[in-house]
Design an enzyme around this catalytic site. Structure first.
Site, short mmCIF file in Angstrom:
data_model
loop_
_atom_site.label_atom_id
_atom_site.label_comp_id
_atom_site.label_asym_id
_atom_site.label_seq_id
_atom_site.Cartn_x
_atom_site.Cartn_y
_atom_site.Cartn_z
N HIS A 246 1.00 -1.19 0.13
CA HIS A 246 -0.04 -0.03 0.01
C HIS A 246 0.69 1.28 0.20
CE1 HIS A 246 -3.11 2.94 0.93
NE2 HIS A 246 -4.21 1.91 0.77
N HIS B 146 11.09 13.18 8.06
CA HIS B 146 11.53 12.98 9.33
C HIS B 146 12.35 11.52 9.20
CE1 HIS B 146 11.42 10.92 13.27
NE2 HIS B 146 11.28 11.92 14.03
#
Length: 294
Positions: A83, A163
């Site tokens: 996904h 991040h």
């Protein structure tokens, strides 16, 4: 009319370690002050979908707590799943249910975006009705930009770089959505992708349908994975029957349908035979009944 209610359905990039997802659920429930409504884990998607609802303030706190736990215990650099995703928390949508406007959910999305970007150094892209950059109204556009643009796209909140372990997150406000998948009795990914193209609204298919063809390694099959974004015009049964018809043209059989999360009302269940309707949509899978809105 009852107390204001907001639904939240964050998607986390973890579907293979139930104990890790349990820690995220525990953080959400502690902040929410009550149990979640539903959780769905998929090892091939490597994704979990958590559904909860409550007052705007409780839902805000629960979303922030769940995201914080995911940032702490998940690492996108070690993640592999079929996904698409942009971070350990891929998407956090807020949905108005009762006594709350879409504008209220937009404000909630921006509040959460500000807090999590400041607390975790996490880039946040706002989508749906909470969009700030018009190009990112659609979630798929954010994923494309993060994946394909040579330089990291400018987020709405947070630093202009991913991040190091948590990636980025899309936070938004939207109407009800139904996630509904149909497995095919074949391992031919090209067939699943072809059927997905037929179904997509953007390519002349069913209204409000977004679809992908995905390979399910653990099952040795493929899947047509769909999001129904206009639940008043297109129901899961419409998608299922369309997949059956398309699969027949490709000479393959359809396997089991799968609901991810909840459907908003009993109307969403119409169009299936009684046995399928009963197995796919028990009362605990219907939001209006879970929240006693009927």
């Amino acid at each position: 009319m009852g107390a204001p209610l907001v639904e939240c359905v964050p998607n986390f990039s973890e579907g293979r370690r139930p104990e890790v997802v349990a820690s995220i659920v525990a953080a959400i429930e502690h902040a929410l002050g009550q149990p979640i409504l539903d959780q769905h884990l998929d090892p091939d998607h490597h994704r979990s979908v958590i559904t909860f609802a409550g007052s705007p303030e409780a839902v805000r706190a629960a979303a922030i707590a769940g995201l914080a736990q995911a940032v702490e215990c998940l690492d996108l650099s070690r993640h592999q799943g079929v996904h698409p995703r942009i971070g350990v928390v891929d998407v956090v949508p807020f949905i108005p249910v009762r006594g709350v406007t879409m504008a209220d959910c937009v404000a909630l999305a921006h509040q959460v975006s500000q807090q999590v970007s400041a607390r975790h150094g996490l880039p946040v892209f706002c989508y749906g009705e909470a969009v700030r950059q018009a190009v990112y109204r659609d979630l798929a556009a954010i994923r494309r930009a993060v994946r394909t643009v040579p330089t990291f796209p400018t987020p709405d909140y947070g630093p202009p770089r991913p991040h190091p372990t948590a990636g980025a997150v899309a936070i938004g406000a939207r109407d009800y959505l139904i996630a509904f998948n149909v497995e095919l009795e074949t391992d031919a990914l090209d067939i699943a992708r072809s059927i997905a193209r037929e179904l997509r609204a953007a390519q002349g298919g069913l209204p409000g349908v977004k679809a992908l063809g995905l390979h399910l390694a653990s099952r040795g099959t493929v899947q047509v994975s769909c999001n129904l974004t206009d639940v008043r015009r297109t129901h899961p049964a419409d998608v299922f029957h369309a997949v059956v018809a398309a699969a027949k043209r490709h000479g393959v059989r359809v396997g089991r349908p799968e609901l991810v999360g909840l459907v908003p009302t009993p109307d969403s269940t119409l169009g299936f035979d009684a046995a399928t309707q009963a197995s796919l949509f028990p009362d605990e899978k219907i939001l209006s009944r879970r929240l006693r809105l009927e």
